[in-house]
Design a protein around this motif. Structure first.
Motif, PDB file in Angstrom:
ATOM      1  N   ALA A   1     -45.036  43.751   2.042  1.00 49.66           N
ATOM      2  CA  ALA A   1     -46.213  42.904   2.172  1.00 49.66           C
ATOM      3  C   ALA A   1     -47.341  43.461   1.320  1.00 49.66           C
ATOM      4  O   ALA A   1     -47.586  44.663   1.307  1.00 49.66           O
TER       5      ALA A   1
ATOM      6  N   ASN B   1     -55.505  40.295   0.723  1.00 53.39           N
ATOM      7  CA  ASN B   1     -56.166  39.568  -0.354  1.00 53.39           C
ATOM      8  C   ASN B   1     -57.376  38.863   0.257  1.00 53.39           C
ATOM      9  O   ASN B   1     -57.280  37.772   0.790  1.00 53.39           O
TER      10      ASN B   1
ATOM     11  N   ASN C   1     -49.133  38.056  -7.596  1.00 51.62           N
ATOM     12  CA  ASN C   1     -49.443  37.030  -6.587  1.00 51.62           C
ATOM     13  C   ASN C   1     -50.845  36.441  -6.728  1.00 51.62           C
ATOM     14  O   ASN C   1     -51.221  35.566  -5.936  1.00 51.62           O
TER      15      ASN C   1
ATOM     16  N   THR D   1     -45.494  36.252  -1.359  1.00 51.45           N
ATOM     17  CA  THR D   1     -46.279  37.344  -0.790  1.00 51.45           C
ATOM     18  C   THR D   1     -45.626  38.701  -0.990  1.00 51.45           C
ATOM     19  O   THR D   1     -46.171  39.717  -0.562  1.00 51.45           O
TER      20      THR D   1
END
Length: 245
Positions: A16, A20, A147, A239
């Protein structure tokens, strides 16, 4: 078109990502205009002799092909080819089921495996000191780019969104173009001077004239996750963290 990931102490499977969190105060990222964009896809091998010639890996994921779910297109004579995507299918692949967001792209700044990018990342990445990111400069298992969300506008006016999953094309520490506020031209001179590669989903969403060319142009800017509207690009959000082996 990212380089080959290097070995480090990073975990061998996706993890993970760090939080963010939208920066405070909220910032508006600059637009990059008139940018040539080419198309790349997971599973593509466009130059087997080049260190950045295979899209079975990305600079942030040594097992990109596996984690994505396979060829992001169609397999013809044993080779992974791109395909036309349609709005009716949400621009998703027609022959496979992705495990990660098919709305992906790259920018020419590798903040992990390029020595210049790594050394300079905490000086040039605008969100490096934002809440949720501060203190991660020396963390080899973390990328400030992977990401990250981008807003893109095609020549036909279509607005689409995608996530950064690789670095390139052609250059890997072009901070003046990627993060600058002067609308600098990409340093890259290959592939028509492209400043970005986009996935087949984004190719279709943006209305590109060519499936795999170097004539289409876009404008783009970074955006915070909180600014991304619901759409086919949020149907499956990536993610996963950095993977090196």
């Amino acid at each position: 078109m990212g380089g080959t990931p290097t070995a480090s102490a990073a975990p061998s499977r996706p993890v993970a990502p760090k939080r963010n969190v939208a920066p405070l105060p909220r910032r508006t990222y600059p637009w990059h205009t008139g940018i040539v964009s080419t198309t790349f896809w997971v599973g593509e091998i466009f130059d087997p002799t080049a260190p950045d010639g295979s899209q079975r890996i990305s600079t942030y994921d040594a097992r990109w092909f596996e984690h994505y779910g396979g060829c992001d297109g169609v397999v013809v004579a044993g080779k992974c080819r791109t395909e036309r995507r349609t709005a009716a299918g949400g621009w998703f692949p027609t022959r496979m089921t992705p495990r990660e967001n098919p709305f992906y792209l790259d920018v020419p700044f590798d903040d992990l495996n390029d020595p210049v990018g790594w050394e300079s990342r905490c000086r040039v990445v605008p969100w490096a000191d934002d809440p949720g990111y501060a203190g991660l400069c020396t963390d080899r298992s973390f990328s400030y780019l992977k990401n990250r969300w981008v807003r893109l506008v095609g020549q036909n006016g279509a607005t689409c969104y995608g996530q950064v999953q690789d670095a390139g094309p052609g250059e890997y520490h072009d901070a003046a173009y990627v993060f600058g506020h002067t609308d600098a031209r990409p340093a890259n001179r290959r592939y028509g001077g492209a400043g970005m590669d986009v996935s087949p989903a984004l190719n279709g969403c943006l209305g590109f004239a060519e499936l795999d060319g170097d004539m289409d142009r876009i404008r783009w800017q970074f955006v915070e996750a909180s600014e991304v509207p619901r759409g086919p690009w949020t149907r499956l959000v990536t993610t996963s963290g950095v993977t090196t082996d």
